[in-house]
Design an enzyme around this catalytic site. Structure first.
Site: not given
Ligand SMILES: [Zn+2]
Length: 688
Positions: A473-474
Site C-alpha cells: 500500500h505505502e
Molecule cells: Zn494510504
C-alpha cells in the site's frame, strides 16, 4: 552556516546535521526568504503581471520553506525528542501563519486576478491552465475574496487549528506510550503465539523489567503488541485490562482529547461558514471527486445498506458460536471478546490461523518480491544504497530507475517501531523533482514508514499478511510521487483529491491476494517453500470471513466523520458527545456488552491535522471502488502485463493532479467507475 542545515539542498540529506537547535534558525530564514520573494511579486505593476512572475514565482518562493519544514515534521514523526518537539511546536504557529497569509494577501490576489484578465492567461493550456485554475480555487477556498476582518479571523482559525490538532495527536502518542503492562505469571499468557510472547519478553528485558532468570513480559498499546493479545490470549481478564487501557486513549488526563474535539469541530465549522459554505464537509468536498457531502454520505450509506443483512448474520453467528463454546446465554459479546472469538470461529470454519502465514512473509523477502513486481509490471529497477546517510540505522535507502535507465527517484524505508516514532504506516515525500523548464528531469525523493513486527534475537521479522499489504500500500503511494512527470511541483504525485489518492496505494494490495503475485516473494524463511496451494485457498476463503463486519466498521468511521462535519452544531451542543455520536451510527456498530466507546478521542485521521482526512474518511471506500474496478483490467490482461502496467503509469501514476481525477480514471478504464468489482471482491454480492 551550520545552523541553516535544514536549508541544505543536497539530494542526499545530511540527517545528522539536522539537529533540533538548527530548526528555528533554518525555518525563520526560510520564512524570511519566502516573504521577500512574495514582496517582489506584490510590488509588480498590475500591467506587468505574467504567468512567470506571478504563479510560477509564487510556487518557487514557497518551495525552500516547504522542503525544509517537510524535513522538520518528518523528523518529528520518526525521531521525536523533547528538544525536537519543542522546536517544532515553537515554529509550527509561525509556519502555519505564514502559509495562511499567502492566500490571504490582498496584493498577491490582486495580481493573480489581474493576470487572469491577460491574453497570456487565456491562452494557457494543459498543465499550466490546470495550475492557474487550481491556484484560483486555492485562493478562493482560503478566503481571498473575504473582507479584511473576515480574512483576519480566518487566519486566526487556521493557526489555532494547527496547534489544537498537533496537541490532539501528541495526546494520542503520549497516552499510548505512557502505558505498559508487565506480566510475571507466565501461565496467564496461554494462547499467545510464540513470536508475540518472545517480543513481550524482549521488551521487558530492554526496559529492565525482566532478566533471563526472572522473566516477565511487557505489553504496550502499540498494534504489534496489543493485537495478538486481543486475538489469542485465553485470559479474558487480561484482554479486558488491555482493551480498557486502549479504549481510554485520549480520554484520561493529562492526555484528554475531549475538549479539543469540540474546539476543533467548532473552528472548522466557523471556517466553512466564513467561506460561504453551510458546513465544513461541503467546504472540503467541493474539489474532491465526490463534490458534495450529500454525495459522499449517500455513497457510504449505500454501502452500509448493501452490507446490512450479512452484517446482522455475522454478528448473530459470532454470538451463537460463543454460546456453543462457553454455554453462556446468547447475547452481545464483551468488546474484548470480539477479536478473540472471531479468531476462534475463523479457525473453526476455515481451519486457518493467520499466524501460519507468518513464516512465509519474512520482511526482506517481501520487499524483494515487491521490487520484482515493480520491475515486471512497471519496468522499474530498484537498488539499495548503503553509502547514503539515513536518520536511523534501521532505515534503508533505495534508488529507482525506469525502463530507460533514468534515475526517476529515491526513497527511504523505515519499517519497524521505535518509541520515538509515531504509530501506523505512511508515505511522505521530501523533494519533488520531475521535468524542469530547462528540459532536465530531476529525481524525486520520498519515504515509506511503518510499525511492522520487528525481528527478534533469533528470528527475522516475520509479518502478517495484513502487514504485507501495508508495505504494498505505502509503496503504491510512493510510486505516485516518484513516477510523477508533472511540470508543476505542487501538482505532482499525491497532491491530488483525497478520494482519489488511495487508488495508487490500494490497487497494489491486490497483488497480495493473487497466487502468482505471492509466489514472487512468499517463501517459508526456513524451508524456502512457496505457500502451498491448499493454504492459499484457505487464505482466500478466510478473506471473506466477517467481510460485512469489516465493511461496516469503515462505514461507521466514515459516517461518523461526515456527520460530525455536516451537523457540527448539533454535536457541539450535545452534553454527552460520545453517546450522541454513538446513537447516530448505532446501526453500523457490532452490538457489545458493555458498549464500546467510539474512536473519536483517538481518531487521528480526522483530528491530527487541520484538514487531513476530516470529512474525507469515506475516501478509503470511495477509492476501493476505484482500485477494485481498475484492477479488473490487470486481472483480464494479466497481473504482470507490462502494457497494462505502463498504461497505469502513463494515465494515473505519472499524472498527479494534472487533470481532473475522474478524467484520469476514464482514460485508464475507458469508462466511469463501477461499484460491482468492489462488492464482488468483498463478497457482498455473489459472482454472476
Ligand atoms: Zn494510504
Amino acid at each position: 552556516m551550520a545552523h541553516l542545515t535544514f536549508l541544505d539542498k543536497s539530494f542526499h540529506i545530511h540527517w545528522s546535521k539536522l539537529t533540533p537547535e538548527s530548526v528555528e534558525l533554518s525555518i525563520s530564514q526560510a520564512i524570511g526568504d519566502a516573504q521577500k520573494s512574495i514582496e517582489c511579486i506584490t510590488s509588480l505593476d498590475l500591467s506587468e503581471v505574467s504567468y512567470q512572475n506571478t504563479l510560477l514565482a509564487l510556487e518557487e518562493a514557497v518551495e525552500p520553506l516547504s522542503v525544509a519544514w517537510g524535513k522538520v515534521s518528518h523528523l518529528q514523526s520518526v525521531c521525536d525528542s523533547t528538544e525536537l518537539r519543542a522546536a517544532y511546536n515553537k515554529m509550527l504557529p509561525l509556519v502555519s501563519a505564514f502559509y495562511t497569509s499567502i492566500r490571504l494577501n490582498p496584493k498577491l490576489w490582486e495580481r493573480i486576478k489581474a493576470f487572469l484578465q491577460t491574453h497570456e492567461a487565456n491562452a494557457l493550456s494543459g498543465i499550466h491552465k490546470r495550475f492557474l485554475e487550481e491556484s484560483i480555487a486555492d485562493f478562493k477556498e482560503a478566503g481571498a475574496d473575504l473582507s479584511p476582518e473576515k480574512r483576519e479571523r480566518l487566519s486566526q482559525i487556521q493557526t489555532k487549528l494547527a496547534e489544537l490538532t498537533q496537541k490532539y495527536s501528541e495526546n494520542v502518542l503520549d497516552a499510548t506510550n505512557a502505558y505498559e503492562l508487565i506480566i510475571e505469571d507466565e501461565s496467564r499468557l496461554k494462547g499467545l503465539p510464540l513470536h508475540a510472547k518472545k517480543a513481550a519478553f524482549e521488551s521487558a528485558l530492554a526496559k529492565s523489567k525482566a532478566t533471563q532468570e526472572k522473566p516477565a513480559w511487557r505489553f504496550t498499546l502499540h498494534a504489534p503488541s496489543i493485537e495478538p493479545c486481543m486475538m489469542y490470549l485465553e485470559d479474558s481478564a487480561l484482554r479486558e485490562q488491555l482493551w480498557r487501557a486502549s479504549s481510554s486513549i485520549g480520554s484520561v488526563a493529562p492526555y484528554d482529547n475531549q475538549g479539543l474535539i469540540k474546539e476543533i469541530l467548532s473552528l472548522r465549522d466557523e471556517k466553512a461558514k466564513l467561506l460561504g459554505k453551510s458546513h465544513f464537509a461541503d467546504l472540503v468536498l467541493q474539489r474532491r471527486m465526490a463534490k458534495t457531502a450529500t454525495t459522499a454520505l449517500r455513497f457510504i450509506e449505500d454501502i452500509g445498506e448493501r452490507a446490512s443483512v450479512l452484517f446482522k448474520e455475522e454478528c448473530d453467528a459470532l454470538e451463537r458460536f460463543k454460546t456453543e463454546l462457553t454455554h453462556a446465554p446468547q447475547g452481545p459479546l464483551a468488546p474484548w471478546d470480539i477479536a478473540y472469538f472471531s479468531e476462534k470461529l475463523r479457525q473453526k470454519e476455515y481451519a486457518f490461523d493467520e499466524e501460519i502465514l507468518r513464516p512465509y512473509f519474512e520482511v526482506s523477502q517481501v520487499i524483494g518480491g515487491l521490487f520484482q513486481l515493480a520491475q515486471r509490471v512497471f519496468g522499474l529497477t530498484i537498488t539499495e544504497r548503503t553509502d547514503v546517510e539515513t536518520w536511523h540505522p534501521q532505515v534503508t535507502f533505495y534508488d529507482i530507475k525506469n525502463a530507460n535507465a533514468v534515475h526517476v527517484g529515491s526513497f527511504y524505508a523505515d519499517w519497524h517501531p521505535r518509541e520515538s516514532k509515531r504509530g501506523g504506516a505512511w508515505m511522505n515525500y521530501l523533494i519533488t523533482g520531475g521535468p524542469t523548464a530547462s528540459g532536465k528531469r530531476l529525481p524525486h525523493l520520498g519515504l515509506i514508514c511503518g510499525n511492522l513486527t520487528a525481528p527478534s534475537k533469533d528470528t527475522p521479522a516475520l509479518l502478517t499478511h495484513r502487514e504485507v499489504e501495508t508495505i504494498f500500500h505505502e509503496f503504491g503511494h510512493l510510486l505516485h510521487h516518484l513516477l510523477g512527470e508533472v511540470a508543476i511541483k505542487s501538482l505532482n504525485g499525491v497532491n491530488v483529491a483525497w478520494d482519489f489518492v488511495e487508488l495508487p496505494s490500494q490497487i497494489m494490495e491486490n497483488w497480495c491476494w493473487e497466487k502468482e503475485g505471492l509466489d514472487l516473494f512468499a517463501r517459508h524463511y526456513q524451508t524456502k517453500e512457496p505457500i502451498p496451494e491448499e493454504l492459499f485457498q484457505k487464505m482466500i476463503k478466510a478473506k471473506r470471513f466477517r467481510t460485512a463486519c469489516m465493511t461496516m466498521r469503515q462505514v461507521a468511521f466514515a459516517k461518523m466523520d461526515l456527520l460530525l462535519h455536516i451537523n457540527t452544531e448539533e454535536f457541539i451542543k450535545a452534553d454527552d458527545l460520545e453517546s450522541y455520536l454513538r446513537s447516530k451510527i448505532a446501526s453500523h456498530l457490532i452490538p457489545t456488552n458493555p458498549k464500546a466507546p467510539t474512536i473519536i478521542r483517538r481518531f487521528t485521521h480526522i483530528f491530527a491535522d487541520p484538514v487531513g482526512y476530516a470529512a474525507g474518511y469515506y475516501s478509503y471506500k470511495w477509492a476501493e471502488v476505484l482500485d477494485a474496478d481498475a484492477f479488473t483490467r490487470f486481472k483480464k490482461e494479466g497481473i504482470f502485463n507490462p502494457k497494462t502496467g505502463s498504461d497505469f503509469v502513463r494515465t494515473i501514476l505519472s499524472q498527479g493532479n494534472a487533470l481532473d481525477p475522474a478524467e484520469l480514471f476514464r482514460t485508464f478504464m475507458g469508462r466511469d467507475p463501477d461499484i460491482q468489482a468492489l462488492l464482488l471482491r468483498a463478497g457482498l454480492v455473489g459472482a454472476a
